[in-house]
Design a protein around this motif. Structure first.
Motif, PDB file in Angstrom:
ATOM      1  N   GLN A  73      -5.473 -20.831  85.373  1.00 11.05           N
ATOM      2  CA  GLN A  73      -6.102 -21.545  84.214  1.00 11.05           C
ATOM      3  C   GLN A  73      -6.540 -22.731  84.344  1.00 11.05           C
ATOM      4  OE1 GLN A  73      -2.558 -21.576  81.293  1.00 11.05           O
ATOM      5  NE2 GLN A  73      -2.634 -19.441  81.686  1.00 11.05           N
ATOM      6  N   LEU A  74      -6.367 -23.340  85.605  1.00 10.24           N
ATOM      7  CA  LEU A  74      -6.766 -24.641  86.057  1.00 10.24           C
ATOM      8  C   LEU A  74      -8.208 -24.640  86.405  1.00 10.24           C
ATOM      9  CD1 LEU A  74      -3.996 -25.765  88.388  1.00 10.24           C
ATOM     10  CD2 LEU A  74      -4.377 -26.536  86.158  1.00 10.24           C
ATOM     11  N   PRO A  75      -8.870 -25.826  86.371  1.00  5.19           N
ATOM     12  CA  PRO A  75     -10.290 -26.026  86.616  1.00  5.19           C
ATOM     13  C   PRO A  75     -10.706 -25.153  87.663  1.00  5.19           C
ATOM     14  CG  PRO A  75      -9.612 -27.980  85.729  1.00  5.19           C
ATOM     15  CD  PRO A  75      -8.387 -27.102  86.054  1.00  5.19           C
ATOM     16  N   GLY A  76     -11.548 -24.031  87.901  1.00  2.27           N
ATOM     17  CA  GLY A  76     -11.864 -23.566  88.959  1.00  2.27           C
ATOM     18  C   GLY A  76     -10.971 -22.196  89.384  1.00  2.27           C
ATOM     19  N   GLY A  77      -9.752 -22.172  88.643  1.00  2.00           N
ATOM     20  CA  GLY A  77      -8.974 -21.106  88.828  1.00  2.00           C
ATOM     21  C   GLY A  77      -8.096 -21.252  90.153  1.00  2.00           C
ATOM     22  N   GLU A  78      -7.405 -20.538  90.516  1.00  2.00           N
ATOM     23  CA  GLU A  78      -6.537 -20.498  91.648  1.00  2.00           C
ATOM     24  C   GLU A  78      -7.088 -21.016  92.791  1.00  2.00           C
ATOM     25  OE1 GLU A  78      -3.396 -17.680  93.977  1.00  2.00           O
ATOM     26  OE2 GLU A  78      -4.449 -16.984  92.392  1.00  2.00           O
ATOM     27  N   VAL A 119       3.792 -26.708  93.284  1.00  2.00           N
ATOM     28  CA  VAL A 119       4.545 -27.036  92.139  1.00  2.00           C
ATOM     29  C   VAL A 119       3.750 -27.077  91.221  1.00  2.00           C
ATOM     30  CG1 VAL A 119       6.576 -28.775  91.489  1.00  2.00           C
ATOM     31  CG2 VAL A 119       6.433 -28.129  93.781  1.00  2.00           C
ATOM     32  N   MET A 120       4.019 -26.637  90.044  1.00  2.00           N
ATOM     33  CA  MET A 120       3.411 -26.669  88.802  1.00  2.00           C
ATOM     34  C   MET A 120       4.117 -27.437  87.819  1.00  2.00           C
ATOM     35  SD  MET A 120       0.299 -25.802  88.837  1.00  2.00           S
ATOM     36  CE  MET A 120      -0.916 -24.753  89.846  1.00  2.00           C
ATOM     37  N   THR A 121       3.752 -28.678  87.407  1.00  2.00           N
ATOM     38  CA  THR A 121       4.576 -29.419  86.497  1.00  2.00           C
ATOM     39  C   THR A 121       3.942 -29.934  85.034  1.00  2.00           C
ATOM     40  OG1 THR A 121       6.312 -31.158  86.682  1.00  2.00           O
ATOM     41  CG2 THR A 121       4.080 -31.672  87.600  1.00  2.00           C
ATOM     42  N   ARG A 145      -4.944 -31.242  91.313  1.00  2.00           N
ATOM     43  CA  ARG A 145      -5.728 -31.061  90.242  1.00  2.00           C
ATOM     44  C   ARG A 145      -4.824 -30.953  88.752  1.00  2.00           C
ATOM     45  NH1 ARG A 145      -7.520 -25.298  90.814  1.00  2.00           N
ATOM     46  NH2 ARG A 145      -5.675 -25.156  91.603  1.00  2.00           N
ATOM     47  N   THR A 146      -5.376 -31.505  87.701  1.00  2.00           N
ATOM     48  CA  THR A 146      -4.761 -31.311  86.329  1.00  2.00           C
ATOM     49  C   THR A 146      -5.582 -30.652  85.491  1.00  2.00           C
ATOM     50  OG1 THR A 146      -3.675 -33.516  86.782  1.00  2.00           O
ATOM     51  CG2 THR A 146      -3.936 -32.671  84.548  1.00  2.00           C
ATOM     52  N   GLY A 147      -4.897 -29.787  84.634  1.00  2.00           N
ATOM     53  CA  GLY A 147      -5.555 -28.978  83.659  1.00  2.00           C
ATOM     54  C   GLY A 147      -4.992 -28.140  82.837  1.00  2.00           C
ATOM     55  N   ASP A 148      -5.344 -28.030  81.486  1.00  2.00           N
ATOM     56  CA  ASP A 148      -4.445 -27.133  80.633  1.00  2.00           C
ATOM     57  C   ASP A 148      -2.961 -27.513  80.329  1.00  2.00           C
ATOM     58  OD1 ASP A 148      -4.414 -25.088  78.737  1.00  2.00           O
ATOM     59  OD2 ASP A 148      -3.775 -23.425  80.232  1.00  2.00           O
ATOM     60  N   GLY A 149      -2.599 -28.811  80.440  1.00  2.00           N
ATOM     61  CA  GLY A 149      -1.333 -29.172  80.311  1.00  2.00           C
ATOM     62  C   GLY A 149      -0.259 -29.125  81.470  1.00  2.00           C
ATOM     63  N   TRP A 150      -1.240 -28.760  82.844  1.00  2.00           N
ATOM     64  CA  TRP A 150      -0.290 -28.692  83.989  1.00  2.00           C
ATOM     65  C   TRP A 150      -0.847 -29.657  85.120  1.00  2.00           C
ATOM     66  CZ3 TRP A 150       4.476 -26.392  83.924  1.00  2.00           C
ATOM     67  CH2 TRP A 150       4.653 -25.412  82.842  1.00  2.00           C
ATOM     68  N   THR A 151       0.002 -30.199  86.102  1.00  2.00           N
ATOM     69  CA  THR A 151      -0.555 -30.660  87.133  1.00  2.00           C
ATOM     70  C   THR A 151       0.111 -29.749  88.325  1.00  2.00           C
ATOM     71  OG1 THR A 151      -0.640 -32.761  86.312  1.00  2.00           O
ATOM     72  CG2 THR A 151      -0.268 -32.792  88.458  1.00  2.00           C
ATOM     73  N   GLU A 152      -0.907 -29.665  89.495  1.00  2.00           N
ATOM     74  CA  GLU A 152      -0.516 -29.283  90.521  1.00  2.00           C
ATOM     75  C   GLU A 152      -0.080 -30.404  91.645  1.00  2.00           C
ATOM     76  OE1 GLU A 152      -2.346 -25.609  92.901  1.00  2.00           O
ATOM     77  OE2 GLU A 152      -3.710 -27.343  93.168  1.00  2.00           O
ATOM     78  N   ILE A 153       0.999 -29.948  92.523  1.00  2.00           N
ATOM     79  CA  ILE A 153       1.454 -30.719  93.543  1.00  2.00           C
ATOM     80  C   ILE A 153       1.787 -30.054  94.813  1.00  2.00           C
ATOM     81  CG2 ILE A 153       3.248 -32.297  94.259  1.00  2.00           C
ATOM     82  CD1 ILE A 153       3.858 -33.239  91.123  1.00  2.00           C
ATOM     83  N   SER A 154       1.067 -30.343  95.772  1.00  2.00           N
ATOM     84  CA  SER A 154       1.040 -29.503  96.914  1.00  2.00           C
ATOM     85  C   SER A 154       2.245 -30.077  97.774  1.00  2.00           C
ATOM     86  CB  SER A 154      -0.109 -29.622  97.868  1.00  2.00           C
ATOM     87  OG  SER A 154      -0.064 -29.045  99.058  1.00  2.00           O
ATOM     88  N   VAL A 155       3.076 -29.556  98.293  1.00  2.00           N
ATOM     89  CA  VAL A 155       4.307 -29.905  99.088  1.00  2.00           C
ATOM     90  C   VAL A 155       4.519 -29.291 100.521  1.00  2.00           C
ATOM     91  CG1 VAL A 155       6.956 -30.295  98.855  1.00  2.00           C
ATOM     92  CG2 VAL A 155       5.535 -30.115  96.988  1.00  2.00           C
ATOM     93  N   LEU A 156       4.690 -30.339 101.569  1.00  2.00           N
ATOM     94  CA  LEU A 156       4.926 -29.761 102.865  1.00  2.00           C
ATOM     95  C   LEU A 156       6.665 -29.939 103.105  1.00  2.00           C
ATOM     96  CD1 LEU A 156       1.889 -30.601 105.302  1.00  2.00           C
ATOM     97  CD2 LEU A 156       2.709 -28.333 104.491  1.00  2.00           C
ATOM     98  N   ALA A 157       7.131 -28.755 103.684  1.00  2.00           N
ATOM     99  CA  ALA A 157       8.665 -28.893 103.795  1.00  2.00           C
ATOM    100  C   ALA A 157       8.671 -29.429 105.361  1.00  2.00           C
ATOM    101  CB  ALA A 157       9.153 -27.663 103.739  1.00  2.00           C
ATOM    102  N   ALA A 158       9.725 -30.086 105.824  1.00  2.00           N
ATOM    103  CA  ALA A 158       9.982 -30.451 107.101  1.00  2.00           C
ATOM    104  C   ALA A 158      10.102 -29.269 108.124  1.00  2.00           C
ATOM    105  CB  ALA A 158      10.902 -31.497 107.187  1.00  2.00           C
ATOM    106  N   ALA A 159      10.535 -28.150 107.495  1.00  2.00           N
ATOM    107  CA  ALA A 159      11.108 -26.878 108.229  1.00  2.00           C
ATOM    108  C   ALA A 159       9.909 -26.141 108.180  1.00  2.00           C
ATOM    109  CB  ALA A 159      12.219 -26.242 107.521  1.00  2.00           C
ATOM    110  N   PRO A 160       9.735 -25.113 109.295  1.00  2.00           N
ATOM    111  CA  PRO A 160       8.774 -24.188 109.401  1.00  2.00           C
ATOM    112  C   PRO A 160       8.692 -23.063 108.363  1.00  2.00           C
ATOM    113  CG  PRO A 160      10.048 -24.462 111.594  1.00  2.00           C
ATOM    114  CD  PRO A 160      10.694 -25.173 110.576  1.00  2.00           C
TER     115      PRO A 160
END
Length: 699
Positions: free
Chosen positions: A68-73, A427-429, A454-469
């Motif tokens: 649903q975000l701008p441009g889709g997944e 993460v979608m928040t 990105r933000t759209g349709d009431g949601w914001t996408e956050i990209s997270v990198l873990a320290a572990a593989p």
């Protein structure tokens, strides 16, 4: 002519000639109507992660919101530059030029930044774009476009990995299954039918009818998708084809065997076919009913791929049943006795009595039933212990039998960044809490970095990198910590999806397994008019399932080199082995009950049933095992594992459980096997009439 007889069905000669032609004409009409829909099934087949994910999982919600975000997944890629001796200045310059070319040709979420490895051999550029949206064709075109640009030179290897590339490679594999799977299955069935029938013509009839059933099933499956939104994946459509040919050929073998038997004692083919269908029809109907009921229990699964496989597998079985009970008899009657050439069953002829393998096996089971039963149970139990040796959950990059470019890239990443996360967690928040959520994420233990997208349709996408593989215990702990600490947010991405698949399959087993056992038990009780016999059959197939998984545990990693086990293997193999394995029990026990109704004692009835149906059951088991074994030649580990376990289970069921264990148990239990039905009670023996008094004449 002692056993021969002319059976009158009550139908006039004109009707006997017309009925087969009517059925043949009806199927021609049905195929004409189904043809436009069957051709469209491939168009609605979807193999995106969301089509396989659990319906209620966090990762599924993330995928839906991304659509649903701008441009889709977003399509997330990683460009991996590697040189064994260390990257040169020219290598880094070339990498920068190629990344800029990719950024100029496509709308990226953010400007890519290079991340070098500590040993200096590898440089990666994470790339994310929403350009293709949720269109798989556009996603695949994007991945291929990036691969055209990212090319190595003079010892520099360049690979494109990431979730988007993995999805593209997996989709390519699934799309390539249809043709090879169909042709290989048809070829295997044809070869076995030629060996079984020893006729240059007869094998063509069941094979052609199975082909009609498969085409009909494709049309019905497309209709289900259009009417109810039933998910169609490469896995479910492939299994549907396997079931059509495997189960359909089993039904054909039973019908043709009984038809050949009736032709020896009934003169007209039409009348012989009517008698054959009356004799074996209930067993075929009950057999297909157990398979359909077992598969429909998958509708209770939360996993999208499992829930979608239930209706499609049921469609395959029922279409096979419909064609084998109508089209196959019509064609056989129209062709007459000559279709069996050169072994034509002549009217009035008797079958050559010879000691068969199954008669010998039955005799050994009959002499020492308890010894045979105990030995078989110990053997199955010992084999089942091998299940403890099954490798852990299958990782996404280990799901291919041949290493595609995306998996090779992930292996390079794992070697160059052994203690660092290289696969983003999404993460979608809620948009109103984006800043607060970002701070909470960065403060979560195990998080290396987090960036707002990105933000759209009431949601914001956050990209997270873990320290572990990726997909390590450390990353799993980080995902669970994020889910526990973020209220109102969803945590997804490739690693979260694999975690959800594992957890949901465990949940589905606790729900679906009891449903399957209950559904199959009810059908068996209704057919056999007994409680002990159905419980005996169910216990046998469950033991076979455990032994099959045990054998898999002994060969998957040591022999096949598989790094993991598909989380859905336990549930799917259970459903198929229980539903399909009970088939042969139905064939055997139905004939045993028929012999008991005709006055035979239970022990004699069990041995007679094995002698008369053993050959058919063995042939059917070989065909079914061979059709599922076709999956072991497919390029996906999930399909190879499923095909192997079911093929091994069917062979165990056919040549050990049905022939030895069920027969010996039936002999040992005697009439108790039919408890509490009427056959469990001793037959009343009529008392001999008292002689009438003789009149003695008076002197």
């Amino acid at each position: 002519m002692g056993a021969a007889q002319t059976v009158r069905t009550g139908a006039p000669p004109g009707r006997r000639r017309a009925v087969p032609w009517v059925f043949l004409g009806l199927w021609i009409v049905v195929l004409a109507l189904a043809s436009p829909f069957a051709a469209k099934l491939a168009d609605v087949q979807k193999d995106r992660p969301v089509d396989y994910l659990p319906a209620s999982a966090d990762s599924t919600e993330v995928a839906k919101i991304q659509d649903q975000l701008p441009g889709g997944e977003a399509t997330e890629l990683v460009l991996v530059y590697h040189r064994d001796g260390g990257l040169t200045v020219a290598d880094r310059s070339l990498a920068g030029e190629q990344v800029r070319e990719v950024a100029g040709a496509h709308a990226l979420v953010a400007e890519p930044e290079g991340v070098p490895s500590e040993d200096g051999t590898t440089l990666i550029y994470p790339v994310a774009t929403t350009e293709p949206g949720q269109d798989e064709d556009k996603r695949d075109a994007l991945v291929e476009s990036v691969r055209e640009v990212a090319r190595g030179d003079g010892g520099l290897s360049v690979e494109v990995g990431g979730a988007g590339a993995l999805d593209t490679d997996a989709g390519e594999v699934y799309n390539s299954l249809g043709g090879p799977l169909l042709y290989t299955t048809a070829g295997v069935v044809a070869l076995l039918l030629i060996l079984i029938y020893r006729s240059p013509f007869l094998w063509l009839v069941p094979l052609a009818v199975a082909g009609v059933a498969d085409y009909f099933a494709m049309g019905v499956a497309y209709g289900l998708h259009q009417a109810f939104g039933t998910a169609v994946t490469g896995q479910s459509s492939g299994v549907m084809t396997i079931l059509v040919f495997g189960a359909g050929t089993d039904y054909a073998l039973l019908i043709v065997s009984r038809y050949r038997e009736e032709l020896r004692r009934i003169e007209r083919p039409y009348d012989a076919m009517v008698a054959a269908l009356r004799g074996c029809g209930p067993a075929v109907l009950a057999s297909s009913g157990t398979v359909a009921a077992g598969l429909l229990c998958l509708l209770a699964a939360d996993l999208n791929s499992s829930r979608g496989m239930g209706p499609l597998g049921t469609v395959g079985v029922l279409c096979a049943l419909a064609t084998m009970l109508t089209l196959l008899p019509a064609i056989l009657v129209l062709l007459g006795r000559r279709v069996f050439w050169p072994l034509v069953p002549a009217f009035g002829s008797a079958v050559k009595q010879r000691r068969s393998l199954f008669a010998a096996m039955g005799s050994s089971a009959g002499r020492r039933p308890l010894t045979v039963l105990a030995s078989g149970a110990v053997l199955l139990g010992a084999l089942a212990l091998g299940a403890f040796n099954l490798p852990g959950a299958l990782k996404q990059e280990d799901s291919f039998t041949k290493t595609p470019d995306s998996v090779s890239a992930m292996e390079t990443l794992a070697a160059a960044y052994p203690e660092q996360g290289t696969q983003p967690i999404t993460v979608m928040t809620p948009a109103g809490r984006a800043a607060e959520s970002l701070a909470d994420i960065r403060g979560t233990k195990g998080v290396e970095s987090a960036e707002k997208g990105r933000t759209g349709d009431g949601w914001t996408e956050i990209s997270v990198l873990a320290a572990a593989p990726p997909e390590s215990a450390g990353e799993t702990a980080t995902i669970e910590a994020l889910r526990d600490g973020l209220d109102g947010s969803y945590v997804g991405g490739s690693s979260a999806q694999q975690l959800d698949l594992k957890d949901t399959n465990a949940r589905d087993r606790t729900v679906v397994v009891p449903l399957v056992l209950a559904a199959v038990l009810l059908i068996l009780v209704a057919l056999l008019r007994s409680l002990v016999a159905p419980l005996l059959l169910l216990g046998a197939v469950v033991a076979v399932w455990g032994a099959s998984l045990g054998i898999a545990g002994l060969v998957f990693e040591p022999l096949f080199g598989f790094e993991g086990t598909d989380p859905g293997l336990g549930l799917l193999s259970f459903v198929f082995l229980v539903a399909l394995g009970v088939d042969y029990g139905i064939f055997l026990m139905h004939r045993m009950r028929e012999e008991c109704l005709n006055g035979a004692e239970p022990g004699t009835a069990a041995l007679t049933a094995l002698r008369t149906t053993g050959g058919v059951i063995a042939s059917a088991g070989l065909v079914l095992a061979a059709t599922f074994a076709v999956l072991t030649n497919m390029p996906l580990v999930q399909l190879v594992e499923l095909g192997f376990v079911i093929a091994v289970g069917v062979l165990l069921d056919t040549f050990l459980v049905r022939t030895y264990l069920v027969t010996s148990a039936s002999v040992a239990l005697g009439r108790k096997v039919w408890w509490p039905g009427a056959l469990s009670r001793p037959r009343a023996v009529a008392a001999a009439p008292e002689p009438e008094p003789v009149r003695v004449p008076t002197p």
